[in-house]
Scaffold this active site. Structure first.
Site, PDB file in Angstrom:
ATOM      1  N   HIS A  19     -17.417 -13.655 -12.894  1.00 11.41           N
ATOM      2  CA  HIS A  19     -17.545 -14.091 -11.494  1.00 11.41           C
ATOM      3  C   HIS A  19     -17.136 -15.556 -11.359  1.00 11.41           C
ATOM      4  O   HIS A  19     -16.418 -15.932 -10.427  1.00 11.41           O
ATOM      5  CB  HIS A  19     -18.996 -13.939 -11.009  1.00 11.41           C
ATOM      6  CG  HIS A  19     -19.479 -12.519 -10.896  1.00 11.41           C
ATOM      7  ND1 HIS A  19     -20.598 -12.052 -11.535  1.00 11.41           N
ATOM      8  CD2 HIS A  19     -18.986 -11.459 -10.211  1.00 11.41           C
ATOM      9  CE1 HIS A  19     -20.783 -10.775 -11.234  1.00 11.41           C
ATOM     10  NE2 HIS A  19     -19.820 -10.381 -10.433  1.00 11.41           N
ATOM     11  N   LYS A  43     -28.590  -1.431  -5.098  1.00 14.72           N
ATOM     12  CA  LYS A  43     -28.572  -1.410  -6.562  1.00 14.72           C
ATOM     13  C   LYS A  43     -29.931  -1.696  -7.194  1.00 14.72           C
ATOM     14  O   LYS A  43     -30.017  -1.743  -8.410  1.00 14.72           O
ATOM     15  CB  LYS A  43     -27.586  -2.470  -7.054  1.00 14.72           C
ATOM     16  CG  LYS A  43     -26.141  -2.047  -6.963  1.00 14.72           C
ATOM     17  CD  LYS A  43     -25.272  -3.140  -7.514  1.00 14.72           C
ATOM     18  CE  LYS A  43     -23.853  -2.685  -7.735  1.00 14.72           C
ATOM     19  NZ  LYS A  43     -23.012  -3.805  -8.146  1.00 14.72           N
ATOM     20  N   ARG A  92     -10.799  -6.237 -11.984  1.00 15.38           N
ATOM     21  CA  ARG A  92     -10.802  -6.331 -13.445  1.00 15.38           C
ATOM     22  C   ARG A  92      -9.868  -5.312 -14.072  1.00 15.38           C
ATOM     23  O   ARG A  92      -9.254  -5.543 -15.085  1.00 15.38           O
ATOM     24  CB  ARG A  92     -12.211  -6.116 -13.990  1.00 15.38           C
ATOM     25  CG  ARG A  92     -13.170  -7.228 -13.651  1.00 15.38           C
ATOM     26  CD  ARG A  92     -14.588  -6.784 -13.831  1.00 15.38           C
ATOM     27  NE  ARG A  92     -14.890  -5.681 -12.925  1.00 15.38           N
ATOM     28  CZ  ARG A  92     -15.994  -4.980 -12.942  1.00 15.38           C
ATOM     29  NH1 ARG A  92     -16.925  -5.227 -13.829  1.00 15.38           N
ATOM     30  NH2 ARG A  92     -16.193  -4.003 -12.061  1.00 15.38           N
ATOM     31  N   SER A 130     -22.219  -7.014 -14.653  1.00 15.77           N
ATOM     32  CA  SER A 130     -23.611  -7.469 -14.663  1.00 15.77           C
ATOM     33  C   SER A 130     -24.500  -6.455 -15.383  1.00 15.77           C
ATOM     34  O   SER A 130     -25.395  -6.848 -16.142  1.00 15.77           O
ATOM     35  CB  SER A 130     -24.084  -7.676 -13.226  1.00 15.77           C
ATOM     36  OG  SER A 130     -23.276  -8.628 -12.592  1.00 15.77           O
TER      37      SER A 130
HETATM   38  N1  COA Z   1     -16.537 -10.394 -13.631  1.00 15.08           N
HETATM   39  C1  COA Z   1     -17.567  -9.694 -14.055  1.00 15.08           C
HETATM   40  N2  COA Z   1     -18.095  -8.673 -13.368  1.00 15.08           N
HETATM   41  C2  COA Z   1     -17.516  -8.364 -12.204  1.00 15.08           C
HETATM   42  C3  COA Z   1     -16.416  -9.049 -11.702  1.00 15.08           C
HETATM   43  C4  COA Z   1     -15.916 -10.109 -12.475  1.00 15.08           C
HETATM   44  N3  COA Z   1     -14.868 -10.836 -12.088  1.00 15.08           N
HETATM   45  N4  COA Z   1     -16.053  -8.487 -10.534  1.00 15.08           N
HETATM   46  C5  COA Z   1     -16.908  -7.496 -10.316  1.00 15.08           C
HETATM   47  N5  COA Z   1     -17.800  -7.409 -11.328  1.00 15.08           N
HETATM   48  C6  COA Z   1     -18.846  -6.420 -11.511  1.00 15.08           C
HETATM   49  C7  COA Z   1     -20.181  -6.903 -11.086  1.00 15.08           C
HETATM   50  O1  COA Z   1     -20.840  -7.531 -12.165  1.00 15.08           O
HETATM   51  C8  COA Z   1     -20.845  -5.626 -10.687  1.00 15.08           C
HETATM   52  O2  COA Z   1     -21.352  -4.991 -11.831  1.00 15.08           O
HETATM   53  P1  COA Z   1     -22.595  -4.012 -11.774  1.00 15.08           P
HETATM   54  O3  COA Z   1     -22.162  -2.826 -10.969  1.00 15.08           O
HETATM   55  O4  COA Z   1     -22.829  -3.721 -13.194  1.00 15.08           O
HETATM   56  O5  COA Z   1     -23.721  -4.763 -11.110  1.00 15.08           O
HETATM   57  C9  COA Z   1     -19.694  -4.806 -10.119  1.00 15.08           C
HETATM   58  O6  COA Z   1     -18.544  -5.320 -10.696  1.00 15.08           O
HETATM   59  C10 COA Z   1     -19.499  -4.925  -8.649  1.00 15.08           C
HETATM   60  O7  COA Z   1     -20.359  -5.889  -8.143  1.00 15.08           O
HETATM   61  P2  COA Z   1     -20.050  -7.032  -7.122  1.00 15.08           P
HETATM   62  O8  COA Z   1     -18.730  -7.649  -7.324  1.00 15.08           O
HETATM   63  O9  COA Z   1     -21.233  -7.936  -7.131  1.00 15.08           O
HETATM   64  O10 COA Z   1     -19.938  -6.283  -5.812  1.00 15.08           O
HETATM   65  P3  COA Z   1     -20.910  -5.268  -5.291  1.00 15.08           P
HETATM   66  O11 COA Z   1     -20.258  -3.946  -5.440  1.00 15.08           O
HETATM   67  O12 COA Z   1     -22.258  -5.413  -5.858  1.00 15.08           O
HETATM   68  O13 COA Z   1     -20.990  -5.749  -3.795  1.00 15.08           O
HETATM   69  C11 COA Z   1     -20.238  -6.088  -1.551  1.00 15.08           C
HETATM   70  C12 COA Z   1     -20.072  -5.369  -2.881  1.00 15.08           C
HETATM   71  C13 COA Z   1     -21.425  -7.019  -1.513  1.00 15.08           C
HETATM   72  C14 COA Z   1     -18.995  -6.891  -1.315  1.00 15.08           C
HETATM   73  C15 COA Z   1     -20.370  -4.998  -0.471  1.00 15.08           C
HETATM   74  O14 COA Z   1     -21.415  -4.135  -0.832  1.00 15.08           O
HETATM   75  C16 COA Z   1     -20.644  -5.575   0.886  1.00 15.08           C
HETATM   76  O15 COA Z   1     -19.775  -6.129   1.521  1.00 15.08           O
HETATM   77  N6  COA Z   1     -21.911  -5.440   1.362  1.00 15.08           N
HETATM   78  C17 COA Z   1     -22.320  -5.913   2.680  1.00 15.08           C
HETATM   79  C18 COA Z   1     -22.503  -4.745   3.637  1.00 15.08           C
HETATM   80  C19 COA Z   1     -21.176  -4.316   4.199  1.00 15.08           C
HETATM   81  O16 COA Z   1     -20.493  -5.053   4.881  1.00 15.08           O
HETATM   82  N7  COA Z   1     -20.822  -3.064   3.896  1.00 15.08           N
HETATM   83  C20 COA Z   1     -19.545  -2.509   4.276  1.00 15.08           C
HETATM   84  C21 COA Z   1     -18.519  -2.843   3.250  1.00 15.08           C
HETATM   85  S1  COA Z   1     -16.985  -2.108   3.630  1.00 15.08           S
END
Ligand code: COA
Length: 159
Positions: A19, A43, A92, A130
């Site tokens: 991140h 989550k 990724r 994560s």
């Molecule tokens: N390095 C390491 N890990 C990464 C990464 C990177 N560069 N990019 C993504 N990840 C991992 C995260 O660690 C996470 O792992 P996990 O599933 O083991 O926890 C996973 O990829 C995705 O997590 P993250 O990037 O935090 O995104 P998310 O899927 O948790 O969140 C949001 C997505 C918050 C952007 C989305 O849910 C959102 O916009 N929510 C608000 C409500 C909304 O508007 N909804 C409609 C969306 S269309």
């Protein structure tokens, strides 16, 4: 022309060096980057919203153009409040693509003025997530080099 404000949203439970890599890359492209930690993730997070915000804030202290915030509700609504027009997301591997594609198109449908920009982290972090960090740590493995120091300390405290 007005400079775009970029938002890097996520659950960051916990934030990793992957991140952080994306955040630093975004600072090279945008004059202002907001890391936005969401509280509406389904989550069931390990760390509270404030803990996650604090961990990121410590990790980005040396980047003056980065701020850390929390939000609930729709990302596009939060971005409108912040006058932000760019969503930063990390890609990724191909496996991330479908999920990111769906979200980007849904966000575009909700607000056509918002663009998603995808950045690739350093290849050293392509396998990182994560959940994997938490699993390795809980089973006694070393997460050194995979997460910022502040996160390693928090993991030790929580364990
Ligand atoms: N390095 C390491 N890990 C990464 C990464 C990177 N560069 N990019 C993504 N990840 C991992 C995260 O660690 C996470 O792992 P996990 O599933 O083991 O926890 C996973 O990829 C995705 O997590 P993250 O990037 O935090 O995104 P998310 O899927 O948790 O969140 C949001 C997505 C918050 C952007 C989305 O849910 C959102 O916009 N929510 C608000 C409500 C909304 O508007 N909804 C409609 C969306 S269309």
């Amino acid at each position: 022309m007005r400079q775009p404000v970029a938002v890097y949203p996520g659950s960051f439970d916990p934030p990793t060096n992957g991140h952080l890599d994306i955040i630093v890359r975004a600072t090279h492209l945008f004059p202002k980057v907001i890391v936005a930690v969401t509280d509406n993730s389904n989550k069931n997070p390990t760390f509270t919203l404030q803990e996650r915000k604090k961990m990121i804030a410590e990790a980005v202290r040396r980047y003056p153009t980065v701020t850390v915030d929390t939000f609930s509700g729709l990302l596009v609504d939060y971005m409108t409040r912040k006058k932000a027009s760019v969503i930063i997301r990390g890609l990724r591997a191909i496996s991330d693509f479908e999920y990111e594609f769906e979200m980007a198109l849904m966000n575009r449908r909700l607000n056509k003025r918002i663009e998603a920009v995808f950045l690739m982290p350093d290849e050293a972090y392509t396998y990182l997530s994560s959940s994997l960090v938490k699993e390795v740590f809980s089973l006694g493995g070393s997460v050194s080099g995979l997460v910022p120091e502040s996160v390693e300390k928090s993991l030790k405290r929580s364990g």
